[in-house]
Design a protein around this motif. Structure first.
Motif, PDB file in Angstrom:
ATOM      1  N   GLN A 150       0.810  -1.207   0.000  1.00  0.00           N
ATOM      2  CA  GLN A 150       0.000   0.000   0.000  1.00  0.00           C
ATOM      3  C   GLN A 150       0.850   1.268   0.000  1.00  0.00           C
ATOM      4  OE1 GLN A 150      -3.132   0.220  -0.563  1.00  0.00           O
ATOM      5  NE2 GLN A 150      -3.100   2.457  -0.420  1.00  0.00           N
ATOM      6  N   ASN A 151       2.045   1.227   0.598  1.00  0.00           N
ATOM      7  CA  ASN A 151       2.865   2.436   0.605  1.00  0.00           C
ATOM      8  C   ASN A 151       3.331   2.802  -0.797  1.00  0.00           C
ATOM      9  OD1 ASN A 151       4.712   0.188   0.569  1.00  0.00           O
ATOM     10  ND2 ASN A 151       6.346   1.608   1.122  1.00  0.00           N
ATOM     11  N   VAL A 152       3.508   1.817  -1.665  1.00  0.00           N
ATOM     12  CA  VAL A 152       3.885   2.098  -3.049  1.00  0.00           C
ATOM     13  C   VAL A 152       2.697   2.690  -3.808  1.00  0.00           C
ATOM     14  CG1 VAL A 152       4.669   1.082  -5.219  1.00  0.00           C
ATOM     15  CG2 VAL A 152       5.684   0.344  -3.060  1.00  0.00           C
ATOM     16  N   VAL A 153       1.493   2.157  -3.557  1.00  0.00           N
ATOM     17  CA  VAL A 153       0.298   2.729  -4.185  1.00  0.00           C
ATOM     18  C   VAL A 153       0.110   4.169  -3.733  1.00  0.00           C
ATOM     19  CG1 VAL A 153      -2.200   2.504  -4.473  1.00  0.00           C
ATOM     20  CG2 VAL A 153      -0.773   0.459  -4.332  1.00  0.00           C
ATOM     21  N   GLY A 154       0.298   4.427  -2.444  1.00  0.00           N
ATOM     22  CA  GLY A 154       0.197   5.797  -1.948  1.00  0.00           C
ATOM     23  C   GLY A 154       1.242   6.707  -2.558  1.00  0.00           C
ATOM     24  N   ALA A 155       2.460   6.187  -2.709  1.00  0.00           N
ATOM     25  CA  ALA A 155       3.512   6.985  -3.337  1.00  0.00           C
ATOM     26  C   ALA A 155       3.186   7.278  -4.796  1.00  0.00           C
ATOM     27  CB  ALA A 155       4.856   6.266  -3.225  1.00  0.00           C
ATOM     28  N   ALA A 156       2.548   6.309  -5.479  1.00  0.00           N
ATOM     29  CA  ALA A 156       2.139   6.534  -6.863  1.00  0.00           C
ATOM     30  C   ALA A 156       1.139   7.675  -6.947  1.00  0.00           C
ATOM     31  CB  ALA A 156       1.541   5.250  -7.438  1.00  0.00           C
ATOM     32  N   LEU A 157       0.173   7.709  -6.033  1.00  0.00           N
ATOM     33  CA  LEU A 157      -0.787   8.802  -6.003  1.00  0.00           C
ATOM     34  C   LEU A 157      -0.103  10.124  -5.677  1.00  0.00           C
ATOM     35  CD1 LEU A 157      -3.695   6.988  -4.148  1.00  0.00           C
ATOM     36  CD2 LEU A 157      -3.777   7.878  -6.473  1.00  0.00           C
ATOM     37  N   SER A 158       0.854  10.098  -4.754  1.00  0.00           N
ATOM     38  CA  SER A 158       1.601  11.307  -4.412  1.00  0.00           C
ATOM     39  C   SER A 158       2.376  11.816  -5.622  1.00  0.00           C
ATOM     40  CB  SER A 158       2.566  11.023  -3.257  1.00  0.00           C
ATOM     41  OG  SER A 158       1.877  10.606  -2.105  1.00  0.00           O
ATOM     42  N   PHE A 159       3.020  10.908  -6.316  1.00  0.00           N
ATOM     43  CA  PHE A 159       3.819  11.273  -7.482  1.00  0.00           C
ATOM     44  C   PHE A 159       2.948  11.905  -8.560  1.00  0.00           C
ATOM     45  CE2 PHE A 159       5.931   9.969 -11.514  1.00  0.00           C
ATOM     46  CZ  PHE A 159       7.112  10.686 -11.350  1.00  0.00           C
ATOM     47  N   VAL A 306      -1.107   5.307   9.678  1.00  0.00           N
ATOM     48  CA  VAL A 306      -1.979   6.480   9.645  1.00  0.00           C
ATOM     49  C   VAL A 306      -2.983   6.259   8.522  1.00  0.00           C
ATOM     50  CG1 VAL A 306      -2.103   8.983   9.432  1.00  0.00           C
ATOM     51  CG2 VAL A 306      -0.081   7.926  10.459  1.00  0.00           C
ATOM     52  N   GLY A 307      -4.210   5.909   8.884  1.00  0.00           N
ATOM     53  CA  GLY A 307      -5.209   5.507   7.900  1.00  0.00           C
ATOM     54  C   GLY A 307      -5.706   6.652   7.041  1.00  0.00           C
ATOM     55  N   ALA A 308      -6.492   6.286   6.022  1.00  0.00           N
ATOM     56  CA  ALA A 308      -6.965   7.277   5.059  1.00  0.00           C
ATOM     57  C   ALA A 308      -7.876   8.311   5.710  1.00  0.00           C
ATOM     58  CB  ALA A 308      -7.702   6.568   3.918  1.00  0.00           C
ATOM     59  N   ARG A 309      -8.798   7.859   6.563  1.00  0.00           N
ATOM     60  CA  ARG A 309      -9.704   8.828   7.194  1.00  0.00           C
ATOM     61  C   ARG A 309      -8.943   9.785   8.099  1.00  0.00           C
ATOM     62  NH1 ARG A 309     -14.620   6.706  10.223  1.00  0.00           N
ATOM     63  NH2 ARG A 309     -15.210   8.892   9.983  1.00  0.00           N
ATOM     64  N   THR A 310      -7.928   9.271   8.801  1.00  0.00           N
ATOM     65  CA  THR A 310      -7.123  10.142   9.652  1.00  0.00           C
ATOM     66  C   THR A 310      -6.355  11.162   8.806  1.00  0.00           C
ATOM     67  OG1 THR A 310      -6.877   8.377  11.292  1.00  0.00           O
ATOM     68  CG2 THR A 310      -5.290  10.190  11.378  1.00  0.00           C
ATOM     69  N   ARG A 311      -5.784  10.713   7.694  1.00  0.00           N
ATOM     70  CA  ARG A 311      -5.075  11.633   6.805  1.00  0.00           C
ATOM     71  C   ARG A 311      -6.019  12.694   6.252  1.00  0.00           C
ATOM     72  NH1 ARG A 311      -0.626   8.193   3.349  1.00  0.00           N
ATOM     73  NH2 ARG A 311      -0.173   6.607   4.906  1.00  0.00           N
TER      74      ARG A 311
END
Length: 441
Positions: A150-159, A306-311
């Motif tokens: 999931q951290n790679v998927v999140g990084a992809a969205l960040s990128f 740190v979950g999505a709702r918290t973020r």
């Protein structure tokens, strides 16, 4: 500082290396250049028509028609990409958009009437190939197919969000530079050439297969299913799951964030004009965009716990708090400081909401969902610019900035009250929408 922070920075670099490894270095470059015209033509159409017609009203009508065409047809482009694959859809729309932008330039230079220019602007907006949203969907599909954590998927969205931010900073800056040095028509012509070449290159890139809609089904008699040699497999259209109702709240959140953008833009323009520093408006907005892009890239370092709702709550809460000084801003140094710091909350909010949209929809509707999400963001911004621009003219920049703070507060309320769900359909009732392979295994 070097000893405590170096492991975290190393992990972040390794994560982004994995993101780039999913596509190779060429695709990010092509997708960035392919989405740059989208940021260029919105502002460029206004400057072009204002220069050629001498009428700000005609320029506003043309720019508004362009934004309306983009908002109205963005979901359609995504839907077509889901049904027929990104390659033919992006290729067709890239070429159509290049022709539409070229026609708008020719019409403006020829002095055509405002209604005709508005129609040409609407055509230019309606044919935008949505390289940004589709690149996001493609990168997510590649990550899911590779079983990336999931951290790679999140990084992809960040990128991808950072690339969007940079394009929307650089695009208007290039238009403004062309307007000062020569004529806005040059920037618009360059945008037409860029979308034709780089949009087509994005469409033809090998990674387009990752989001192909075709499924392989056995021929008559089910021979393929039984393992025996039989008729050649045929392609069948994928079943399309309904769009979950609760995802509408996420689209609303993006529209509200767009309203924050638009109200800030109107307030920045009004305040710099009042100070006699109109040329600073683009620089102030660019500073906010650059800070947002930096914050977006840094999101890869946020722990998975740190979950999505918290973020979501943290990002919108920070945006609400950081927007409170806006109505009291009256000078240029203060404007730079407040708006630049406010940019810290933008990309984290967008990245989080786009991530929740990806989790909430079926894989067969991922590109459409990204198209709707982008249209909601653009539509909220366009509507807010129109409304708060009039407020700023009548009551000063404070009115527009107050509207921005109010919208930021509404975004925070949405984050506190909405409970987004994840897609629970096939395959395997996964918590995330996974994209199946286009080819049989």
């Amino acid at each position: 500082m070097g000893t405590t922070g170096e492991p975290g920075r190393r992990r972040t670099r390794d994560t982004y290396r994995r993101v780039i490894g999913l596509t190779g270095p060429l695709l990010p470059c092509v997708s960035f250049l392919g989405r740059l015209p989208t940021a260029t033509i919105q502002f460029g159409s206004v400057l072009l028509v204002a220069r050629t017609s001498g009428s700000l009203g005609a320029a506003g009508v043309t720019g508004g028609a362009l934004a309306l065409g983009r908002v109205a047809c963005g979901p359609l482009v995504g839907r077509l990409a889901d049904r027929h694959g990104q390659r033919p859809v992006v290729l067709a729309f890239s070429l159509a958009n290049a022709l539409a932008v070229a026609a708008l330039v020719a019409g403006a230079l020829a002095g055509l009437p405002t209604p005709v220019l508005a129609l040409q602007g609407a055509a230019a907006g309606a044919t935008v190939p949505l390289v940004g949203p589709l690149a996001r969907a493609r990168l997510i599909a590649l990550a899911r197919r590779a079983d990336a954590p999931q951290n790679v998927v999140g990084a992809a969205l960040s990128f991808e969000s950072s690339l969007d931010e940079l394009s929307f900073v650089l695009g208007p800056a290039l238009v403004g530079l062309a307007a000062v040095l020569a004529h806005p028509a040059y920037a618009m012509a360059a945008a037409a050439a860029l979308v034709a070449t780089c949009g087509s290159a994005f469409a033809l890139h090998r990674t387009a297969r990752a989001v192909a809609p075709a499924r392989v089904a056995p021929g008559p008699g089910g021979a393929a299913a039984s393992g025996r040699a039989g008729p050649r497999p045929v392609r069948t259209r994928a079943q399309r799951a309904p769009m979950p109702r609760r995802v509408l709240a996420l689209f609303t959140a993006l529209a509200v964030q767009g309203a924050v953008f638009g109200a800030c833009q109107a307030g920045i323009t009004a305040l710099t004009a009042r100070l006699g520093q109109e040329d600073q408006a683009g620089l102030v907005y660019a500073a906010m965009g650059v800070m947002s892009a930096v914050a977006g890239l840094a999101m890869a370092a946020v722990p998975e716990r740190v979950g999505a709702r918290t973020r979501w709550r943290l990002a919108t809460g920070a945006g609400c708090a950081l927007s409170l000084p806006l109505p009291g801003t009256s000078g240029l140094p203060g404007l730079y400081a407040v708006v630049t710091v406010l940019g810290l909350a933008y990309a984290p909010h967008l990245i989080t909401v786009f991530g929740m949209v990806e989790r909430a929809v079926a894989p067969s509707r991922l590109a459409e969902a990204m198209g709707v999400a982008t249209s909601a963001l653009v539509g909220g911004q366009a509507l807010a610019v129109a409304v708060t621009g009039r407020l700023a003219e009548a009551h000063g920049p404070c009115a527009a900035f107050t509207a921005a703070s109010t919208a930021a507060g509404l975004a925070f309320v949405l984050a506190l009250t909405v409970r987004p769900t994840t897609y629970a359909g096939e395959p395997g009732k996964a918590l995330h929408a996974r994209v199946r392979d286009a080819q049989p295994r």
